[in-house]
Design an enzyme around this catalytic site. Sequence first.
Site, mmCIF file in Angstrom:
data_model
loop_
_atom_site.group_PDB
_atom_site.id
_atom_site.type_symbol
_atom_site.label_atom_id
_atom_site.label_comp_id
_atom_site.label_asym_id
_atom_site.label_seq_id
_atom_site.Cartn_x
_atom_site.Cartn_y
_atom_site.Cartn_z
ATOM 1 N N ARG A 295 14.026 0.431 -13.110
ATOM 2 C CA ARG A 295 13.901 -1.137 -13.257
ATOM 3 C C ARG A 295 12.851 -1.840 -12.974
ATOM 4 N NH1 ARG A 295 21.020 -0.263 -12.508
ATOM 5 N NH2 ARG A 295 21.226 0.899 -14.280
ATOM 6 N N TYR A 438 17.813 -2.782 -21.910
ATOM 7 C CA TYR A 438 18.224 -1.442 -21.957
ATOM 8 C C TYR A 438 18.011 -1.512 -20.398
ATOM 9 C CZ TYR A 438 12.735 -1.431 -22.413
ATOM 10 O OH TYR A 438 11.513 -1.897 -22.770
ATOM 11 N N GLU A 439 17.915 -0.024 -20.257
ATOM 12 C CA GLU A 439 18.138 0.492 -18.607
ATOM 13 C C GLU A 439 19.367 0.272 -17.957
ATOM 14 O OE1 GLU A 439 16.379 3.204 -17.180
ATOM 15 O OE2 GLU A 439 14.455 3.180 -18.849
ATOM 16 N N GLY A 440 20.210 -0.816 -17.844
ATOM 17 C CA GLY A 440 21.424 -1.563 -18.135
ATOM 18 C C GLY A 440 21.501 -2.778 -18.418
ATOM 19 N N GLN A 445 23.535 -5.099 -13.946
ATOM 20 C CA GLN A 445 22.932 -5.355 -13.026
ATOM 21 C C GLN A 445 23.502 -6.198 -11.433
ATOM 22 O OE1 GLN A 445 20.037 -3.407 -12.590
ATOM 23 N NE2 GLN A 445 20.606 -2.615 -14.803
#
Lengths: 595, 595
Positions: A295, A438-440, A445
């Site tokens: 992240r 992406y990546e959450g 978040q």
Amino acid sequence: MPVYRAPLKEYRFIIEEFLRLERFAEVPGYADAAGETLAVFLDSAARICEGVAQPLNQPGDLEGCRWEAGEVRTPKGFREAYRRFADDGWIGLALDTVYGGKGLPGVLAESFAEMLAAANLAFSGYIELSEAVFSALHAHGSEAQKRLYLPKLASGEWTGAMHLTEAHAGSDLRLIRTRAVPQADGSYRIHGTKSFITNAEHDLAANIVNVVIARIPGSPEGSGGVSLFVVPKFLPQADGGLGPRNALECASIEHKMGLRAAPTGVIHYHGAHGWLVGEVNHGLRAMFTMVNDARLGVALQGLSQAEVACQNAIHYARERRQGRALAPAADLPDPVPIIEHPDVRRMLMTMRAFTEAARGLGLWVALQIDLAKRHPDAAERARADRLAALMTPVIKAHFTDWGSEAANLALQCFGGYGFIEDTGVEQFVRDVRITQIYEGTNGIQSLDLVRRKLSLGAGAGVREFFALLGQSIAAAEGDAALADIAQALRTALSSLGQATAWMQQRAGGDVTAAAGGATDYLRLFGLVSLGWVWLEYARIGAAAVSQGRGDLAFHRHKLALGRFYARRILPEASMLLARATLGAADLIELAGEDL
Amino acid sequence: MPVYRAPLKEYRFIIEEFLRLERFAEVPGYADAAGETLAVFLDSAARICEGVAQPLNQPGDLEGCRWEAGEVRTPKGFREAYRRFADDGWIGLALDTVYGGKGLPGVLAESFAEMLAAANLAFSGYIELSEAVFSALHAHGSEAQKRLYLPKLASGEWTGAMHLTEAHAGSDLRLIRTRAVPQADGSYRIHGTKSFITNAEHDLAANIVNVVIARIPGSPEGSGGVSLFVVPKFLPQADGGLGPRNALECASIEHKMGLRAAPTGVIHYHGAHGWLVGEVNHGLRAMFTMVNDARLGVALQGLSQAEVACQNAIHYARERRQGRALAPAADLPDPVPIIEHPDVRRMLMTMRAFTEAARGLGLWVALQIDLAKRHPDAAERARADRLAALMTPVIKAHFTDWGSEAANLALQCFGGYGFIEDTGVEQFVRDVRITQIYEGTNGIQSLDLVRRKLSLGAGAGVREFFALLGQSIAAAEGDAALADIAQALRTALSSLGQATAWMQQRAGGDVTAAAGGATDYLRLFGLVSLGWVWLEYARIGAAAVSQGRGDLAFHRHKLALGRFYARRILPEASMLLARATLGAADLIELAGEDL
């Protein structure tokens, strides 16, 4: 033609004057990360990013990746460029030297990561994912797995890919269905389909090391029944050579809004050979460690696209002449360069107020992540770990949201030319858009921040961070050159403090209320954090100006931008406080079908 | 596959309950625009937009326009669809019946325009530009020119295009260089090159009627030396047939971020035959009348993409299931449809809070534009003209900025699927982006607002508009169901009033200071204007609910959204007031080269 010049002065300013990396000489790898060595590192990094990666960015977007019978061809030039980066040692900069990494401080590695992403976001992903897979295997793999895979990943001979998502399981990995069937020899056979997998198939490297989450039959439902596996594209032989092709195939790649030079594929597993990494049913936890580190990388990707877009907008605004100067100025031609128009200035300074401070904050987080791993003192490691954990969702979401906003402001500065592919600025808008997802997703978040990170160490992380800001403010308030910035930050920090208390009261109980304000709360957190960086920059700048030392134009710019941020950006804080603490009753009042 | 359903209930609510069009029965064309006639009109409009234009939107984007040897082929199906719209009488809905127009109220024509743009933005431009050229020739052309061109434009046999921009002259039309050389017969020969010209070459119609601005040699420099010409692609013969090809050619078309099914071309004139429209050297003024009308159309384009993007996001959010419900609810499955997550709700309601009110305000402006032309009473015409002139830059910029924001929020609701071309939502983000730029960038709209529109009629327009809002607030404050919305609007209106006074003081003198805050001021103006619409909607809704009449779910939805807007959106006002009145000193403090 789009341009990019790595902002080397900014990196040196941040590393030497804001972070003062020389304070950490006792940390392994840090002793030699200053002065001439640092300058040489940054220069070399800039040269290869600007000279090798950047020229392929626009052609790579236009050509895209091509899928043919299960194989993916990257755009023209990518193979040669990748080979250059690998041969010249630009992979694994901060990774463990025992397994072929270079052991540099994370701050240097992340400076390079931002440059490479700014030069060519799609290209940078091939290297970034290899490093993420290295880290996952380094943290959770057996010694034999490390010996087998890590040196090849660090040298760039092989690359890596992370296989999490399935079509019905993106933000909710409890739902994954891919199966790992135990074999008599202790290995597994993987069956199933993964979607939206980046760089799982391409032609840059001889082999691809996939880490895959899957369920072993009989495991519990939900997230506690998921394990992590390593599933190489070609099966490595005992002698280090490549054996047969493993039974996974890339069934197709997606046509995407942007990032077209990086393949995003559907991967079918037909009983592929895989080996367990770490413990059975601990896969999701292991994966999240890796994702959390990634992240920071995504945050810097958001920054990178803002930076390169802003550079191009400034370049264009200096050249393009339209309209009269509003106040007749003897030294301005008619038509004037559009950079003289106040509204264009506003856009450019808004972008700069973001990029310059975000770089400082991003590298500060990189430092905390590094100190959490390497600092000789356990208490320092724990403190750095709390700060890094707290700030990771903040910068992931804030930098990527702002990255999109900044890229769109840059496009706006170009007027009609911005909408045309030639100028390259619309590519930054398209490419950066995925970083908010992406990546959450950024919504996730914000939930991570309010539901988990605020309570870490019983709130110690957030207390420590606010204390740091309070010290900066107290130190600056007495200085006439800084008082207005310090005062604005104190007001904004007070808003953040109130919102934080409100969130902490609800995070364990009325989670729905907290979730209703989480996005606004995260934005408030990011806003104040960047305000802190501006205050620190201005403090350094004011000292330099009053002492008449260093690059005075550079420091005056920092002071001016710091005041701009305090006057024009920070006042968003009171609105965000109000919004963040409204709860969710008005959001869930209507039934879903009545929206 | 992307979806679109024309929001017919919304149109009827706005036309019948918010605008109460039946009040204007004395205005030509308005007597029959209510009840069953209105319902039939809206139904038919929805049917052709949904059934004929929308299915071509995504394929049109993928295929794009193709340039071959000076000719442009539109995507597959566009010719047949265009023929359907022309044959069924959907061109020139509000135009003069004397020259083949349908004479409908502008509110109906603009309702149709929004639907068509939502269904297929690129396709809608072919019709919209023909209507703009009709209006320009109708306002400024000779009777012979009107007889020659207008019926063909209104029937759709020919289409229109506007040629303003040159490569070095986009926002600054003083700089145009295209020359018009007078001929002995009173006609002109046009020489030069225009850039970024939309729909100047395509295969939908037998002829294209271009209106072109150019300089007659010997004319004064700057904007007072520019004249307007009509330059048809094929020279019309006296019998109405087509003569020889005129000497202009499309040299290339641009590769664009979006709107790919509409060609944007470079046009070379090699002594093309042209005829003066209106008076010599009055071309820019004539062009601006037309552009001003077109800005309402662009505002609705911004709205249209927000609407269709939001519809798709809601559709997806009801189907897609990820994550647990935050507060366990017996009636929610696990995983829940993501529409149950507060943060997804926040995004959807933010979009809806924009689209529903923007539609009302846009059609209210359309009504003013229409009344300014058609109302039998001169004072009413003048009042409507002031209001329309004031609000045109506000809605052009505010709706297109919000259109982009909303389309991006919609994409975010899709997560990773939003980044994939298949779902269609990323096309809305790409297509809508140009609306913030063309017909005058949004920065230019804000300058138009503060430098010209605030002082129209010595400020009468803005006084009248604020009085209207004040009346709404006063009427609602006593009603318990509306008090919170009315109070929030009063606070925001007070901010707008202060900012307006500040701007009016500077607009004639310290223009630079005004320009520094113009964008924030315009956003504040748009914010408050939409707040007024929400208060009116809520008033209608509250009355209906308390009387138990009409579609109660519909009216409860309006009340809930009105409160949402008042609580979560309107509080931006005080921040915008602060920013709008900061002046420009901090923006111009640094030299352009130090940014």
